[in-house]
Design an enzyme around this catalytic site. Structure first.
Site, PDB file in Angstrom:
ATOM      1  N   LYS A   1     102.107  51.683  -0.217  1.00 12.97           N
ATOM      2  CA  LYS A   1     100.810  51.120   0.218  1.00 12.97           C
ATOM      3  C   LYS A   1      99.662  51.725  -0.604  1.00 12.97           C
ATOM      4  CE  LYS A   1     101.355  52.578   4.510  1.00 12.97           C
ATOM      5  NZ  LYS A   1     102.674  53.234   4.423  1.00 12.97           N
TER       6      LYS A   1
ATOM      7  N   ARG B   1     101.867  66.715   0.457  1.00 11.55           N
ATOM      8  CA  ARG B   1     101.447  66.587   1.861  1.00 11.55           C
ATOM      9  C   ARG B   1     102.343  67.383   2.798  1.00 11.55           C
ATOM     10  NH1 ARG B   1     100.391  60.230   2.573  1.00 11.55           N
ATOM     11  NH2 ARG B   1     101.376  60.665   4.571  1.00 11.55           N
TER      12      ARG B   1
ATOM     13  N   ARG C   1      98.064  49.848  13.009  1.00 12.90           N
ATOM     14  CA  ARG C   1      99.398  50.435  13.103  1.00 12.90           C
ATOM     15  C   ARG C   1     100.014  50.244  14.476  1.00 12.90           C
ATOM     16  NH1 ARG C   1      99.112  54.536   8.807  1.00 12.90           N
ATOM     17  NH2 ARG C   1     101.136  55.502   8.653  1.00 12.90           N
TER      18      ARG C   1
ATOM     19  N   ARG D   1     106.760  62.837  -3.887  1.00 11.23           N
ATOM     20  CA  ARG D   1     105.354  62.457  -4.092  1.00 11.23           C
ATOM     21  C   ARG D   1     104.448  63.671  -4.296  1.00 11.23           C
ATOM     22  NH1 ARG D   1     102.685  58.926   0.286  1.00 11.23           N
ATOM     23  NH2 ARG D   1     103.804  60.354   1.621  1.00 11.23           N
TER      24      ARG D   1
ATOM     25  N   ARG E   1     107.835  59.521  11.397  1.00 13.53           N
ATOM     26  CA  ARG E   1     106.900  58.484  10.910  1.00 13.53           C
ATOM     27  C   ARG E   1     107.614  57.131  10.811  1.00 13.53           C
ATOM     28  NH1 ARG E   1     105.327  61.836   5.884  1.00 13.53           N
ATOM     29  NH2 ARG E   1     104.542  59.923   4.939  1.00 13.53           N
TER      30      ARG E   1
HETATM   31  P1  AP5 Z   1     102.764  55.802  -1.672  1.00 15.15           P
HETATM   32  O1  AP5 Z   1     102.047  54.710  -2.369  1.00 15.15           O
HETATM   33  O2  AP5 Z   1     102.104  57.112  -1.544  1.00 15.15           O
HETATM   34  O3  AP5 Z   1     103.321  55.296  -0.253  1.00 15.15           O
HETATM   35  P2  AP5 Z   1     102.566  54.934   1.084  1.00 15.15           P
HETATM   36  O4  AP5 Z   1     103.122  53.638   1.576  1.00 15.15           O
HETATM   37  O5  AP5 Z   1     101.100  55.044   0.908  1.00 15.15           O
HETATM   38  O6  AP5 Z   1     103.167  56.082   2.011  1.00 15.15           O
HETATM   39  P3  AP5 Z   1     102.454  57.082   3.020  1.00 15.15           P
HETATM   40  O7  AP5 Z   1     103.413  58.219   3.181  1.00 15.15           O
HETATM   41  O8  AP5 Z   1     101.070  57.394   2.596  1.00 15.15           O
HETATM   42  O9  AP5 Z   1     102.471  56.210   4.307  1.00 15.15           O
HETATM   43  P4  AP5 Z   1     102.300  56.694   5.747  1.00 15.15           P
HETATM   44  O10 AP5 Z   1     102.041  55.430   6.444  1.00 15.15           O
HETATM   45  O11 AP5 Z   1     103.457  57.499   6.248  1.00 15.15           O
HETATM   46  O12 AP5 Z   1     101.092  57.744   5.686  1.00 15.15           O
HETATM   47  P5  AP5 Z   1      99.515  57.593   5.923  1.00 15.15           P
HETATM   48  O13 AP5 Z   1      98.834  58.495   5.000  1.00 15.15           O
HETATM   49  O14 AP5 Z   1      99.120  56.180   5.999  1.00 15.15           O
HETATM   50  O15 AP5 Z   1     104.173  55.979  -2.439  1.00 15.15           O
HETATM   51  C1  AP5 Z   1     105.051  57.034  -2.082  1.00 15.15           C
HETATM   52  C2  AP5 Z   1     105.674  57.624  -3.358  1.00 15.15           C
HETATM   53  O16 AP5 Z   1     106.545  56.658  -3.957  1.00 15.15           O
HETATM   54  C3  AP5 Z   1     104.646  58.009  -4.428  1.00 15.15           C
HETATM   55  O17 AP5 Z   1     105.077  59.193  -5.043  1.00 15.15           O
HETATM   56  C4  AP5 Z   1     104.693  56.823  -5.432  1.00 15.15           C
HETATM   57  O18 AP5 Z   1     104.407  57.247  -6.752  1.00 15.15           O
HETATM   58  C5  AP5 Z   1     106.116  56.309  -5.287  1.00 15.15           C
HETATM   59  N1  AP5 Z   1     106.212  54.858  -5.367  1.00 15.15           N
HETATM   60  C6  AP5 Z   1     105.343  53.925  -4.868  1.00 15.15           C
HETATM   61  N2  AP5 Z   1     105.791  52.682  -5.126  1.00 15.15           N
HETATM   62  C7  AP5 Z   1     106.981  52.820  -5.786  1.00 15.15           C
HETATM   63  C8  AP5 Z   1     107.927  51.899  -6.331  1.00 15.15           C
HETATM   64  N3  AP5 Z   1     107.750  50.568  -6.217  1.00 15.15           N
HETATM   65  N4  AP5 Z   1     109.032  52.401  -6.952  1.00 15.15           N
HETATM   66  C9  AP5 Z   1     109.217  53.748  -7.060  1.00 15.15           C
HETATM   67  N5  AP5 Z   1     108.352  54.678  -6.578  1.00 15.15           N
HETATM   68  C10 AP5 Z   1     107.233  54.221  -5.947  1.00 15.15           C
HETATM   69  O19 AP5 Z   1      99.394  58.208   7.417  1.00 15.15           O
HETATM   70  C11 AP5 Z   1      99.681  59.562   7.659  1.00 15.15           C
HETATM   71  C12 AP5 Z   1      99.547  59.863   9.137  1.00 15.15           C
HETATM   72  O20 AP5 Z   1      98.191  59.644   9.556  1.00 15.15           O
HETATM   73  C13 AP5 Z   1     100.398  59.009  10.088  1.00 15.15           C
HETATM   74  O21 AP5 Z   1     101.710  59.511  10.209  1.00 15.15           O
HETATM   75  C14 AP5 Z   1      99.590  59.147  11.381  1.00 15.15           C
HETATM   76  O22 AP5 Z   1      99.806  60.389  12.006  1.00 15.15           O
HETATM   77  C15 AP5 Z   1      98.151  59.122  10.894  1.00 15.15           C
HETATM   78  N6  AP5 Z   1      97.579  57.755  10.841  1.00 15.15           N
HETATM   79  C16 AP5 Z   1      97.189  57.063   9.719  1.00 15.15           C
HETATM   80  N7  AP5 Z   1      96.726  55.866  10.046  1.00 15.15           N
HETATM   81  C17 AP5 Z   1      96.817  55.757  11.380  1.00 15.15           C
HETATM   82  C18 AP5 Z   1      96.496  54.728  12.317  1.00 15.15           C
HETATM   83  N8  AP5 Z   1      95.996  53.537  11.919  1.00 15.15           N
HETATM   84  N9  AP5 Z   1      96.727  54.959  13.633  1.00 15.15           N
HETATM   85  C19 AP5 Z   1      97.228  56.144  14.063  1.00 15.15           C
HETATM   86  N10 AP5 Z   1      97.545  57.163  13.246  1.00 15.15           N
HETATM   87  C20 AP5 Z   1      97.344  56.967  11.908  1.00 15.15           C
HETATM   88 MG    MG Z   2      99.584  56.312   1.661  1.00  9.94          MG
END
Ligand code: AP5
Ligand code: MG
Length: 231
Positions: free
Chosen positions: A13, A162, A88, A127, A173
């Protein structure tokens, strides 16, 4: 153009949101990044949020809706935004719907990035991110050219990993995604906004597939407007 990106942890994402930002001049609104910025302040709320994030649970709907509503009102969102990690839960999706109606805005496309579960751990555990500009990297799939210098902004020794990118938290997650986030997909499917993208392809190929969806969306809009105007 206003876009929602949905997908499990590590789906890509954040990676795709940054590419969409460059291509379409819209702003990435990552609720994860916003919460991590709040954690950095170290205040009471930040400490509470840190506990929730590190465990892999979700932060409360009320807080998330308030954060997003305020952020969308800022000037830099005028050309459009990409919601990365929001909504979410079903409650967040319903609150967003209501909030956008009140602001006279709408979502143009919802992109679901679909990735196999066994790929998620490999993606998340490899990552790392530049803490200066936010550029994301991966040990295997997208390594920085130098070990200690960001390709994007040139910052040195700025790479961080992270705290929630560990096996226990990732499992939690993923569980949260399956139980609380996946149920919002029919909500957008019913509105004919949902587009599924194969996130198992490489980063450039995924970006190309998303661009095709969004360009189709861009073409569709004026055509609809012309129809509405009776032309
Ligand atoms: P990356 O692009 O970083 O993946 P991502 O989908 O952004 O993954 P996240 O871990 O950030 O998602 P998440 O939903 O768990 O965390 P968030 O920060 O939103 O890619 C990952 C890796 O793969 C990178 O190294 C990249 O280079 C590689 N990659 C990407 N695409 C690739 C491909 N096609 N092929 C190969 N490699 C690839 O949320 C964190 C926490 O915040 C949650 O757990 C929760 O506690 C809280 N939170 C956030 N939003 C909310 C909400 N709306 N409501 C409640 N709690 C929330
Ligand atoms: Mg992310």
């Amino acid at each position: 153009m206003n876009i929602i990106l949905i997908g499990p942890p590590g789906a890509g994402k954040g990676t795709q949101a940054r590419l969409i930002e460059d291509e379409y001049k819209v702003i990435q609104l990552s609720t994860g990044d916003m919460l991590r910025a709040k954690v950095k302040t170290g205040d009471e709320l930040g400490q509470k949020i840190k506990k929730v994030i590190d465990s892999g649970d979700l932060v409360s709907d009320d807080l998330m809706v308030e954060i997003i509503s305020e952020r969308i009102d800022e000037k830099d969102c005028a050309n459009g935004f990409i919601l990365d990690g929001f909504p979410r839960t079903v409650a967040q999706a319903e609150a967003l719907d209501k909030m956008l109606k009140n602001k006279d805005l709408e979502i143009n496309s919802v992109i679901e990035i679909v990735v196999d579960e066994d790929q998620i751990v490999e993606r998340v555990s490899g990552r790392y991110t530049c803490s200066d500009c936010g550029e994301g990297y991966h040990d295997k799939f997208k390594p920085a050219k130098c070990d200690d210098e960001c390709d994007e902004c040139g910052a040195e020794d700025s790479f961080t990993r992270r705290a929630d990118d560990n096996a226990i938290s990732v499992r939690n997650r993923l569980d949260a995604f399956n139980k609380q986030t996946a149920p919002i997909l029919p909500f957008y499917e019913n509105q004919k906004l949902l587009n599924k993208i194969d996130g198992m392809k490489n980063i450039d190929e995924v970006a190309k597939d998303i661009k095709e969806v969004l360009d189709g969306n861009k073409l569709k809009k004026p055509e609809n407007k012309a129809l509405r105007n009776g032309r």
